[in-house]
Write a protein that holds these residues in place. Structure first.
Motif, mmCIF file in Angstrom:
data_model
loop_
_atom_site.group_PDB
_atom_site.id
_atom_site.type_symbol
_atom_site.label_atom_id
_atom_site.label_comp_id
_atom_site.label_asym_id
_atom_site.label_seq_id
_atom_site.Cartn_x
_atom_site.Cartn_y
_atom_site.Cartn_z
ATOM 1 N N UNK A 192 -49.696 5.035 -14.196
ATOM 2 C CA UNK A 192 -50.706 4.070 -15.369
ATOM 3 C C UNK A 192 -52.056 4.059 -14.770
ATOM 4 N N UNK A 193 -51.860 3.660 -13.616
ATOM 5 C CA UNK A 193 -53.712 2.883 -13.263
ATOM 6 C C UNK A 193 -53.659 3.653 -11.986
ATOM 7 N N UNK A 194 -54.264 4.365 -11.586
ATOM 8 C CA UNK A 194 -54.374 4.960 -10.701
ATOM 9 C C UNK A 194 -55.609 4.440 -9.737
ATOM 10 N N UNK A 195 -56.336 3.479 -10.283
ATOM 11 C CA UNK A 195 -56.409 2.114 -9.145
ATOM 12 C C UNK A 195 -56.448 1.417 -8.785
ATOM 13 N N UNK A 196 -55.755 1.026 -9.325
ATOM 14 C CA UNK A 196 -54.438 -0.240 -9.205
ATOM 15 C C UNK A 196 -54.056 -0.375 -7.809
ATOM 16 N N UNK A 197 -55.048 -1.640 -7.198
ATOM 17 C CA UNK A 197 -54.317 -1.341 -5.733
ATOM 18 C C UNK A 197 -53.166 -2.795 -5.709
ATOM 19 N N UNK A 198 -52.872 -3.729 -6.168
ATOM 20 C CA UNK A 198 -52.173 -4.366 -5.496
ATOM 21 C C UNK A 198 -51.140 -4.718 -7.222
ATOM 22 N N UNK A 199 -50.144 -4.585 -7.346
ATOM 23 C CA UNK A 199 -49.367 -5.199 -8.173
ATOM 24 C C UNK A 199 -48.317 -6.491 -7.832
ATOM 25 N N UNK A 200 -48.697 -7.142 -9.333
ATOM 26 C CA UNK A 200 -47.629 -8.177 -9.226
ATOM 27 C C UNK A 200 -46.441 -8.159 -10.062
ATOM 28 N N UNK A 201 -45.046 -7.942 -9.492
ATOM 29 C CA UNK A 201 -43.936 -7.806 -10.028
ATOM 30 C C UNK A 201 -43.227 -9.113 -10.828
ATOM 31 N N UNK A 202 -42.690 -9.773 -11.546
ATOM 32 C CA UNK A 202 -41.959 -10.596 -12.121
ATOM 33 C C UNK A 202 -40.844 -9.666 -12.585
ATOM 34 N N UNK A 203 -39.829 -10.346 -12.207
ATOM 35 C CA UNK A 203 -38.286 -10.110 -12.270
ATOM 36 C C UNK A 203 -37.602 -11.219 -12.814
ATOM 37 N N UNK A 204 -36.207 -10.895 -13.397
ATOM 38 C CA UNK A 204 -35.304 -11.823 -14.000
ATOM 39 C C UNK A 204 -34.827 -13.290 -12.032
ATOM 40 N N UNK A 205 -35.136 -12.275 -10.937
ATOM 41 C CA UNK A 205 -34.227 -13.380 -10.464
ATOM 42 C C UNK A 205 -35.473 -13.488 -8.960
ATOM 43 N N UNK A 206 -36.456 -13.052 -8.932
ATOM 44 C CA UNK A 206 -37.250 -13.116 -8.116
ATOM 45 C C UNK A 206 -38.858 -12.405 -8.470
ATOM 46 N N UNK A 207 -40.044 -12.370 -7.558
ATOM 47 C CA UNK A 207 -41.299 -12.502 -8.097
ATOM 48 C C UNK A 207 -41.283 -11.254 -6.279
ATOM 49 N N UNK A 208 -42.311 -10.113 -6.340
ATOM 50 C CA UNK A 208 -43.183 -9.128 -5.410
ATOM 51 C C UNK A 208 -44.447 -9.110 -5.564
ATOM 52 N N UNK A 209 -45.085 -9.495 -4.876
ATOM 53 C CA UNK A 209 -46.232 -8.562 -4.757
ATOM 54 C C UNK A 209 -46.739 -7.576 -4.002
ATOM 55 N N UNK A 235 -49.710 -18.470 -4.470
ATOM 56 C CA UNK A 235 -49.378 -18.575 -2.687
ATOM 57 C C UNK A 235 -48.564 -17.215 -2.903
ATOM 58 N N UNK A 236 -47.995 -16.517 -3.203
ATOM 59 C CA UNK A 236 -47.196 -15.458 -2.858
ATOM 60 C C UNK A 236 -48.259 -14.471 -2.926
ATOM 61 N N UNK A 237 -49.279 -14.540 -3.363
ATOM 62 C CA UNK A 237 -50.373 -13.128 -3.921
ATOM 63 C C UNK A 237 -50.737 -13.268 -1.710
ATOM 64 N N UNK A 238 -51.378 -14.661 -1.967
ATOM 65 C CA UNK A 238 -52.327 -15.313 -0.781
ATOM 66 C C UNK A 238 -51.609 -14.636 0.554
ATOM 67 N N UNK A 239 -49.996 -14.667 0.469
ATOM 68 C CA UNK A 239 -49.339 -13.765 1.749
ATOM 69 C C UNK A 239 -49.297 -12.448 2.249
ATOM 70 N N UNK A 240 -50.140 -12.277 0.947
ATOM 71 C CA UNK A 240 -50.284 -10.868 1.432
ATOM 72 C C UNK A 240 -52.182 -9.551 0.722
ATOM 73 N N UNK A 241 -53.081 -10.885 0.540
ATOM 74 C CA UNK A 241 -53.693 -10.883 -0.027
ATOM 75 C C UNK A 241 -54.612 -10.175 -1.276
ATOM 76 N N UNK A 242 -54.978 -10.744 -2.062
ATOM 77 C CA UNK A 242 -55.426 -9.989 -3.346
ATOM 78 C C UNK A 242 -56.196 -8.580 -3.439
#
Ligand SMILES: Nc1ncnc2c1ncn2[C@@H]1O[C@H](COP(=O)(O)OP(=O)(O)O)[C@@H](O)[C@H]1O
Ligand SMILES: Nc1ncnc2c1ncn2[C@@H]1O[C@H](COP(=O)(O)OP(=O)(O)O)[C@@H](O)[C@H]1O
Ligand code: SF4
Ligand code: SF4
Ligand code: SF4
Lengths: 388, 261, 445, 269
Positions: free
Chosen positions: B92-109, B201-208
């Motif tokens: 959908x977004x070929x230009x995207x370089x980061x995605x923040x995925x927020x699910x019901x049990x955990x989140x991931x970047x 805080x999670x994002x900081x761990x991989x860098x935005x």
């Protein structure tokens, strides 16, 4: 003409804007050298007209940048300091000196050098014991330090200048001890919070300026009439405290902190440097043997083939008994930032020692974050309830 | 012409997508996961086929992903949801370089490249306070429909600050704030801020890295998006159906796999 | 051992006798102690103190290794509980806390606690700790003073910075420091044991130790081949021979020589450690999840070969020490080489991370790695402190990505193999991506 | 929960009332207090001294003094079990371990950060199971094969438990698993104090016989539970209040009371 504020008012000013003064000096052409912990030999900086400036963290600022080069399971003080560095808050420093205080301190030294690349950087690999060989090695290391300093400043470090610097720093130490004596009466003439602010201010100024300020503070405090109230008297031991938040919280709960054994306090200032023929001898000895930080391994009698735990404790911690007696202490707060191995392993032993001399104590572990201090309130309050 | 299916069995919602050659979305569907993942996967498949007007044989390849991927009996392969999420985002977004995925049990970047390949990622701990579940819990005590929490929170002028980092205690805190007469929007805005700061805080761990997209159920929530944007100081790429991204990515991967890319 | 049967990794046959040395060490310790031989508990002093103890006929026991043993046998929780109860903060090294708890129990009972894995560690007459690399090493042994009346000797080891190591005269004063330290230690031992050092014996032992490490070094050099003939699992199984030298060193030298032959044969015949195609070559840091080693077999099935690992468990690059006649100076130079051997290169590369990060940059290139698997440990600072730095350097300098999978040395539940596998699958994409990037930037091997 | 204990000068308990704490601490504290006064047949003015303790102690407007729950608990436990060395208290908001020596609190540990490991864990899951808190204990005793709860987080454990139900796992085995989960978390924390008997278990969760049982199993030693485990803190507070009052009276000093402001007392009219 703006009137310079004096004494404690000036201390507060400096405490709240630590780098203001050194930045002025820098603008006037002086060079400012940052240092971590208590092991870099300040006299050598002073003797070369370099302004020593102690590097601290900031308990109020979330750590965001440091996590990319240090994991979260290490001492949050070091992480915070590095974080500030990475955020450019120490860019005004012309150089940085770090010593091998603890392992994470050592790693951070190299990270600092690599990522912040200050014009001058030196790492002193301070030995871990007080063995004879270690003392000799320490002197060699100070000679190495001398070489890089001379290269950086283009000046020679003369023994005469070094002796003057030692005298100036010893002067400061004597004044700090005098100030600490004003904490002996009940109630003390100066609070723990104020004392810490004075210590922080001293670590942000050239030595002579600090001495002048100290004299003003001492005079002011001596003349106090409407000072503090009598309260439970506490000693605080442990890892670095460079922010008043914890002390303020403890004192706010109904105690007077009258003595400390931490490195922004007595641990840093109490031992003098002996003026030896070769000034480096006195310096090497003081900074390795006389500084009493648990990062240095010591045993009761070096080379002794027998061991006695209690005698060992007594030889390592009897100064705490002296402090407790002279400052008339009712209880001890043992504190450490989380993940500090140096202090962590020491806690049960210090506690055993305090138990053996009948001094109640409590151990607090914290995250070096102002926001996270709240849960400690209840613990401290309960401790105060128990001992009073 | 070939069709591909992606099935994402999440802890809360199960999502499915059918694509055809050229990564075109032809059908999608969402169902609550419930307790029986096997059954929900079956129903999801039937519904998807019906919507696309296809028979099961016409699906060339099916990839299952998500928390309950192991319960999808009809899949050809299972693939980690992180990869699917990256691929879906990139389509959908070929230009995207980061995605923040927020699910019901955990989140991931996730960090990704121009082809939707994962270049770095972090996954949060399984603590409800750091996942979309926290929002559900608060919506529930405030008796607000999940759909409304985002828009409502945008009206807040004085977001509250949660004093606890636990979703369970947070729930009680929300209740006492209601009792104190604090408005629901201020409470909601507070929850969004609490979650946004955990995520940052999670994002900081991989860098935005910009461009940054959002996906998962959290992406449905405009309030959370706003809080995140404020916290990060950037504008997020928001897909039309954020919850579906991982299922879409799974279908796209099915096509790649089948073609041996 | 069910995993082994599937043969997802071609294990080296010559590894088994080396692995058995460790078990023999524990058995030997107990027997020796029953026979009245003195025992010292040692921190891995990395070649410094162990030979000296051997020359004085003192058995060495390694509590750090014993921590791993207790964790594997499920005995650790009880010991950890005990140390927690004695007030040692729980964030500290799990092996240390395990040992403190074990010792507390032993001193309560007046004997080795019943059920202690591998027969337990006999009560020592000396604690030989080390100032090398890890703070826990000396603080832990100091804290043992609470239970044991044994004296503690902390062995100094200089850890200079890359730039500081090059200051004129620094090399020699560091060596001088080490030699003086070792000499003081020998004097101390002589007093403790009321007997004299047998210098000839020491001389020979040191030569054996150096030779053993040379062979071991050569074996690891062979692993640069494609496909890599030896998996990290074989490395971990055989490293104890050099890290915890036990029994007759000549036997160990011989075992390593046999291993060399087997690995050489594989290289000559293009035999890799994986029965399938070697798709990815990986670097591993630092301590493996001992209890979940099957995880590496699962990765092997996906074509992941682990070709090199923690530098600190690797022997130093050989240097000529034959002209150094003082045996103590020989150990000193040998050990200092291990620490700083790569410093001149690090200096030229402007890598101030020194031994904690630079060796991995060399490894990654020499062993042609596609990625690194980093295993931060919640309670081991030393194995964790530098990982973020390594991750960053590998990426910045070589465009090599790292996968981080958390675990712990004693809290075995912290390592989640299912989750790790999910991450590993994703990481393949990341490795593929950077392979392309490296190619574009002319970094690809 | 909010608990009130009224004690007479000889240490006899004249009233003991428990009510929910709920969202509005202030009003509820007043209400529970009123009830207690009624039970004791006293007027508020007849109370010599009021000590408030616990999480919400600052929200009791009519108290003369606030003292931490740690001190009050220790005092209460010692009054009931003079030989106590370790007290474990699990309430709805936190869990704590107290180390007591010769009747004095010398150390403690506490968790109030994560609901897993507090009574709240059981409250939340019992509600999801549709089981009353009071029934959990009895139910779990029937278990022969307790399940292992793999999620730490209360919320996800709740979900896990529901899936066990749908799989047809007997309720008693699930509940026993829950008791084990909460107990082992708390015990893990309390172990830091070095556990020695007598161990006393208090707080609302100690009313749950299943947790008491799990506690014994986890600790490997006997566990003493007071008859009314909920009131230990309140009893301790009352004792401290009594001592303060008597202490002041014996020295002929005024009782160090706070000025009780009128508008607050009108709450009671
Ligand atoms: N309509 C909605 N409006 C706002 N938020 C929603 C909506 N639907 C779902 N969410 C959020 O999404 C989360 C679930 O996300 P999802 O990605 O479906 O999780 P999972 O994959 O674990 O099932 C919920 O916890 C909730 O916070
Ligand atoms: N009758 C009961 N049977 C079993 N458990 C109970 C009962 N009453 C209360 N509890 C448990 O006790 C907890 C409340 O304990 P309490 O000591 O009152 O806590 P707090 O003082 O923090 O409110 C509840 O969370 C619940 O788990
Ligand atoms: S607080 Fe401890 S870990 Fe941190 S710098 Fe000081 S000694 Fe090192
Ligand atoms: S912290 Fe790590 S390196 Fe240090 S003793 Fe423990 S296991 Fe060993
Ligand atoms: S803090 Fe709360 S939300 Fe997080 S794991 Fe614990 S119980 Fe769950």
């Amino acid at each position: 003409m703006v009137m310079e504020s004096q004494g404690l008012a000036r201390v507060r000013e400096i405490y709240h804007d630590r780098s203001h003064r050194v930045k002025q000096l820098k603008a006037a052409g002086e060079k400012v050298i940052g240092y971590f912990c208590v092991y870099p030999v300040l006299e050598m900086l002073t003797a070369l007209n370099l302004v020593p400036y102690r590097v601290f963290g900031d308990m109020r600022e979330p750590i965001t940048k440091a996590d990319s080069c240090l994991p979260t399971v290490v001492c949050p003080f070091i992480r915070s300091a590095l974080d500030l560095g990475l955020k450019g808050k120490y860019d005004f420093l012309d150089g940085v000196v770090m010593a091998h205080v603890c392992e994470v301190g050592e790693k951070t030294a190299h990270i600092w050098n690599l990522y912040l690349n200050p014009p001058y950087f030196h790492f002193i690999d301070t030995p871990h014991t007080v063995h004879k060989a270690a003392q000799k090695q320490h002197k060699e290391l100070l000679k190495d330090f001398e070489k890089t300093l001379e290269l950086f400043t283009g000046k020679e470090l003369s023994p005469g200048r070094l002796r003057e610097a030692i005298e100036a720093h010893n002067q400061q130490r004597a004044l700090v001890r005098e100030l600490y004596n004003l904490r002996k009466p009940d109630p003390p003439l100066i609070s723990g919070t104020e004392t810490l602010q004075v210590m922080v201010a001293l670590m942000s100024l050239p030595v002579e300026e600090g001495n002048k300020l100290l004299r003003q503070v001492i005079n002011e405090v001596k003349g106090r009439k409407d000072g503090l109230q009598k309260k439970t008297r506490l000693l605080i031991w442990g890892s670095i405290i460079d922010d008043v938040a914890l002390i303020e919280m403890i004192e706010g709960l109904g105690a007077n902190l009258v003595m400390d054994d931490t490195c922004v306090g007595s641990r840093f200032y109490f031992p003098d440097v002996e003026l030896t023929d070769d000034p480096l001898d006195g310096l090497a000895y003081r900074y390795l043997v006389e500084l009493k930080c648990p990062r240095t391994f010591r045993e009761a009698v070096f080379g002794e083939t027998k061991k006695d735990y209690m005698a060992d404790l007594d030889s390592r911690f009897s100064y705490l008994k002296e402090y407790a007696r002279e400052w008339n202490v009712n209880g001890v707060i043992l504190q450490s930032v989380r993940y500090c191995d140096i202090h962590g392993y020491e806690v049960p032993q210090v506690k055993d020692y305090l138990d053996s001399i009948g001094l109640p104590s409590i151990y607090l572990e914290h995250d070096y974050s102002e926001a996270a201090l709240a849960p400690l309130r209840t613990r401290v309050q309960a401790f105060l309830e128990v001992i009073s | 012409m070939a069709w591909f299916m992606g099935i994402d069995i999440g802890s809360v919602t199960s999502k499915g997508a059918i694509t055809k050659d050229g990564k075109l979305l032809v059908a999608y569907h969402l169902l609550p996961s419930g307790a029986n993942y096997r059954a929900v996967a079956q129903r999801l498949r039937e519904e998807l086929l019906a919507r696309a007007g296809l028979s099961p044989q016409e699906i060339t390849y099916t990839i299952a992903t998500g928390y309950g991927a192991g319960s999808v009996s009809f899949s050809d392969e299972q693939v980690a949801d992180i990869r699917c999420c990256a691929r879906g985002t990139s389509s959908l977004f070929p230009s995207a370089r980061t995605v923040i995925d927020i699910q019901g049990m955990s989140s991931q970047v996730i960090r990704l490249d121009e082809e939707g390949q994962v270049t770095n990622f972090v996954v949060s701990e399984k603590c409800a306070a750091g996942s979309g579940r926290f929002l559900e819990i608060i919506a529930n005590v405030l008796r607000i429909n999940l759909n409304d929490i985002g828009p409502l929170s945008l009206k807040s002028k004085n977001p509250i600050t949660f004093t606890t980092g636990c979703a369970v205690f947070g729930e009680s805190e929300a209740i006492s704030r209601v009792a104190e007469g604090i408005s629901k929007e201020d409470i909601l805005a507070g929850v969004h801020m609490a979650l946004a700061s955990k995520l940052s805080a999670l994002i900081d761990r991989v860098g935005l890295e910009e461009q940054c997209a959002i996906s998962g159920g959290g992406g449905v929530n405009v309030g959370l998006i706003r809080s995140l944007e404020e916290k990060l100081g950037i504008q997020l790429l928001v897909p039309p159906q954020p919850q579906l991204i991982t299922a879409l990515g799974a279908a796209i991967m099915a096509e790649e796999k089948q073609k041996g890319i | 051992m069910t995993n082994e049967k599937k043969r997802t990794i071609n294990r080296l046959k010559t590894m088994y006798p080396l692995r058995a040395l460790l078990d023999e060490m524990y058995k030997g310790n107990i027997e020796a102690s029953k026979a009245g031989k003195p025992t010292a508990w040692c921190m891995v002093t990395f070649w410094e103190g162990d030979v000296i103890l051997k020359a004085m006929d003192v058995e060495s026991v390694y509590p750090e290794n014993y921590g791993a043993v207790c964790a594997a046998f499920g005995a650790a929780p009880a010991y950890l509980d005990r140390s927690d109860a004695d007030g040692f903060p729980t964030h500290m090294c799990g092996y240390a806390r395990n040992c403190l708890g074990y010792t507390a129990r032993m001193m309560d009972l007046g004997e080795i606690p019943p059920g202690a894995p591998m027969g337990g560690m006999p009560k020592p007459i000396l604690l030989l700790s080390s100032g090398s690399l890890c703070d826990a090493h000396y603080k832990w042994f100091q804290a043992l003073g609470r239970y044991l009346d044994a004296p503690v000797w902390t062995m100094e080891l200089p850890l200079p910075g890359v730039k500081e190591s090059r200051i004129e005269g620094a090399y020699e004063h560091n060596i001088g420091f080490m030699v003086a330290e070792l000499r003081e230690f020998v004097t101390f031992l002589e007093r403790l044991l009321s007997k004299k050092m047998d210098w000839d014996k020491l001389d020979e032992l040191i030569d054996d130790m150096i030779e053993m490490n040379r062979v071991w070094y050569e074996i690891n050099e062979l692993r640069k081949a494609r496909p890599c003939p030896m998996h990290s699992r074989d490395f971990w199984s055989s490293m104890s021979g050099s890290l915890y030298p036990s029994g007759d060193l000549k036997v160990s030298v011989d075992l390593y020589r046999k291993m060399y032959d087997e690995v050489k044969y594989r290289v000559d015949n293009n035999i890799g450690a994986l029965p399938i195609e070697e798709k990815y070559r990986l670097l591993f840091l630092e301590l493996p999840p001992w209890h979940s080693l099957g995880f590496f077999n699962q990765l092997a099935e996906r074509g992941w070969n682990f070709v090199v690992e923690s530098w600190s468990y690797h022997p130093p690059q050989p240097i000529d020490l034959t002209k150094v006649s003082d045996p103590l100076e020989r150990i000193a130079r040998f050990t200092y080489q291990w620490l700083t051997g790569r410093f001149p290169d690090a200096f030229n590369a402007g890598e101030w991370g020194g031994y904690s990060a630079y060796p991995y940059l060399e490894y990654a290139q020499d062993y042609q790695c596609d990625g690194a698997l980093l295993h931060p440990l919640v309670t081991c600072r030393t194995a964790t402190n530098h990982l973020m730095l390594v991750q960053d350097r590998l990426m910045k300098k070589l465009k090599i990505p790292s996968l981080v999978v958390e675990g712990d040395i004693v809290d075995l539940k912290l390592f989640d193999p299912v989750d790790a596998l999910r991450k590993a699958e994703t990481f393949e994409e990341t490795m593929n991506h950077y392979k392309k990037v490296r190619r574009q930037e002319g970094l690809e091997w | 929960m909010t608990k009130v204990v009224i004690m007479d000068v000889d240490g006899g308990i004249c009233a003991r009332v428990v009510g929910p704490t709920g969202a509005e601490h202030r009003r509820l504290a007043n209400r529970v207090m009123e009830e207690a006064l009624e039970q004791a047949n006293l007027s508020f003015d007849e109370i010599s001294y009021v000590i408030a303790t616990g999480y919400g102690r600052l929200n009791v407007p009519f108290a003369d003094r606030q003292i931490t729950e740690l001190t009050c608990h220790a005092r209460g436990v010692v009054s009931l079990f003079p030989a106590v060395r370790i007290a474990i208290d699990i309430g709805g908001q936190d869990a704590k371990g107290l180390k007591i020596k010769e009747g004095k609190l010398i150390d403690f540990v506490m968790n109030d950060k994560c609901a897993a490991g507090t009574g709240r864990f059981l409250e939340v899951i019992a509600a999801a199971l549709g089981v009353k808190l009071e029934e959990l204990g009895e139910i779990s005793l029937k278990s022969t094969n307790k399940v292992k709860i793999s999620n730490t987080c209360t919320i996800f454990a709740q979900q896990e438990v529901i899936s066990y139900i749908s799989k047809g796992i007997p309720l008693e085995d699930i509940v026993a698993g829950l008791h084990d989960a909460i107990t082992s978390r708390v015990v893990k924390m309390v172990r830091r104090l070095k556990i020695e008997p007598d161990v006393v278990f208090t707080g609302g969760v100690a009313k749950n016989i299943g947790v008491v049982y799990a506690m014994k199993e986890n600790l490997g030693c006997e566990v003493l539970v007071p008859e009314e485990p909920l009131f230990t803190g309140a009893i301790g507070a009352a004792i401290l209040g009594k001592e303060l009052t008597l202490g002041a009276m014996s020295k002929g000093e005024p009782i160090p009371r706070k000025e009780r402001r009128l508008e607050e007392i009108t709450f009671f009219s």
